[in-house]
Every structure is written in C-alpha cells, then in structure tokens.
Motif scaffolding. Structure first.
Motif, mmCIF file in Angstrom:
data_model
loop_
_atom_site.group_PDB
_atom_site.id
_atom_site.type_symbol
_atom_site.label_atom_id
_atom_site.label_comp_id
_atom_site.label_asym_id
_atom_site.label_seq_id
_atom_site.Cartn_x
_atom_site.Cartn_y
_atom_site.Cartn_z
ATOM 1 N N ILE A 27 56.160 27.588 18.862
ATOM 2 C CA ILE A 27 56.776 27.590 20.180
ATOM 3 C C ILE A 27 56.748 26.164 20.745
ATOM 4 O O ILE A 27 55.763 25.448 20.595
ATOM 5 C CB ILE A 27 56.072 28.594 21.102
ATOM 6 N N SER A 28 57.841 25.767 21.354
ATOM 7 C CA SER A 28 57.917 24.415 21.919
ATOM 8 C C SER A 28 57.268 24.386 23.306
ATOM 9 O O SER A 28 56.984 25.429 23.899
ATOM 10 C CB SER A 28 59.376 23.965 22.021
ATOM 11 N N ASP A 29 57.075 23.178 23.809
ATOM 12 C CA ASP A 29 56.495 23.022 25.140
ATOM 13 C C ASP A 29 57.391 23.665 26.198
ATOM 14 O O ASP A 29 56.908 24.314 27.119
ATOM 15 C CB ASP A 29 56.297 21.547 25.477
ATOM 16 N N GLU A 30 58.707 23.481 26.057
ATOM 17 C CA GLU A 30 59.647 24.042 27.027
ATOM 18 C C GLU A 30 59.628 25.566 26.984
ATOM 19 O O GLU A 30 59.669 26.229 28.015
ATOM 20 C CB GLU A 30 61.068 23.531 26.771
ATOM 21 N N GLN A 31 59.586 26.127 25.770
ATOM 22 C CA GLN A 31 59.548 27.580 25.640
ATOM 23 C C GLN A 31 58.254 28.150 26.217
ATOM 24 O O GLN A 31 58.272 29.189 26.883
ATOM 25 C CB GLN A 31 59.694 27.983 24.172
ATOM 26 N N SER A 86 45.016 26.898 23.741
ATOM 27 C CA SER A 86 44.641 28.189 23.151
ATOM 28 C C SER A 86 45.760 29.205 23.353
ATOM 29 O O SER A 86 46.006 30.042 22.481
ATOM 30 C CB SER A 86 43.327 28.698 23.741
ATOM 31 N N LEU A 87 46.469 29.132 24.482
ATOM 32 C CA LEU A 87 47.606 30.029 24.702
ATOM 33 C C LEU A 87 48.708 29.734 23.694
ATOM 34 O O LEU A 87 49.298 30.648 23.129
ATOM 35 C CB LEU A 87 48.137 29.898 26.126
ATOM 36 N N ARG A 88 48.970 28.453 23.461
ATOM 37 C CA ARG A 88 49.996 28.086 22.480
ATOM 38 C C ARG A 88 49.630 28.638 21.102
ATOM 39 O O ARG A 88 50.464 29.183 20.396
ATOM 40 C CB ARG A 88 50.152 26.573 22.410
ATOM 41 N N ASN A 89 48.363 28.510 20.713
ATOM 42 C CA ASN A 89 47.931 29.030 19.413
ATOM 43 C C ASN A 89 48.072 30.548 19.358
ATOM 44 O O ASN A 89 48.501 31.096 18.339
ATOM 45 C CB ASN A 89 46.487 28.616 19.135
ATOM 46 N N ASP A 90 47.712 31.230 20.435
ATOM 47 C CA ASP A 90 47.840 32.686 20.467
ATOM 48 C C ASP A 90 49.300 33.116 20.349
ATOM 49 O O ASP A 90 49.632 34.040 19.594
ATOM 50 C CB ASP A 90 47.234 33.256 21.753
ATOM 51 N N VAL A 91 50.174 32.455 21.098
ATOM 52 C CA VAL A 91 51.595 32.799 21.045
ATOM 53 C C VAL A 91 52.156 32.509 19.655
ATOM 54 O O VAL A 91 52.929 33.305 19.108
ATOM 55 C CB VAL A 91 52.379 32.045 22.141
ATOM 56 N N ASP A 92 51.764 31.392 19.056
ATOM 57 C CA ASP A 92 52.215 31.083 17.691
ATOM 58 C C ASP A 92 51.755 32.143 16.700
ATOM 59 O O ASP A 92 52.517 32.549 15.818
ATOM 60 C CB ASP A 92 51.707 29.712 17.255
ATOM 61 N N ARG A 93 50.513 32.605 16.830
ATOM 62 C CA ARG A 93 50.009 33.661 15.933
ATOM 63 C C ARG A 93 50.778 34.957 16.141
ATOM 64 O O ARG A 93 51.105 35.666 15.179
ATOM 65 C CB ARG A 93 48.516 33.883 16.169
#
Length: 93
Positions: free
Chosen positions: A3-7, A24-31
């Motif tokens: 997921i990109s920063d904008e997304q 950590s939110l970015r990692n969770d969303v990517d997973r």
C-alpha cells in the motif's frame, strides 16, 4: 501488494483513524492485502456456495402473532402520535 502512502492516508480518512506515520498499520494492511491475494488465487469454480458450514437445515418458527397488541398503552406517554405512529421532530431538512 504493498500500500502506498497516499492509499494509507485515504484509508485512514475513510476509517476515521489517526495514523499519520504508523508503520505497524502499514505492515498490518500489507499483510491483509497479501492474504486477500492468496484467497483470490484459490480455484473455487467447483465449490458450491454454502448457506451454513454445517450440514444442517435452518429450523423455521411458525409465522404467527405471539405478542399482544399494546400499541395504545405504549403510546399513552408519547408526546405526539398520529394514526398509531410516533411523531418525531424533523432531523434532516
């Protein structure tokens, strides 16, 4: 899929989350997105849809009135009623 920063910022706005720089939110969303990709790659063309994961039927109750009609008693304390309905102030104009 990453997921990109904008997304992530748009997702945070839609979910009403305050996560300006939360890695950590970015990692969770990517997973989560990676897991969804795995699920989408599974061939389900030969699988019948299920209403219930257990092989059982839903018991249905008879469609009969079981409660007494106490509308008049309930509406005695209401400030405004008309035709058996509660009248409330308009919220959206």
């Amino acid at each position: 899929m990453n997921i990109s920063d904008e997304q992530l910022a748009q997702l945070a706005v839609l979910a009403r989350l305050d996560c300006a720089s939360d890695t950590s939110l970015r990692n969770d969303v990517d997973r989560i997105l990676h897991f969804v990709e795995q699920l989408q790659s599974v061939d389900t063309s030969q699988t019948a849809p299920l209403l219930n994961p257990l092989e059982m039927t839903q018991r249905l109750r008879p469609d009969v009135v079981t409660e007494p009609d106490d509308r008049e008693r309930y509406q005695k304390c209401a400030p405004l009623t008309e035709g058996g309905l509660f009248l409330v102030p308009r919220v959206v104009e």
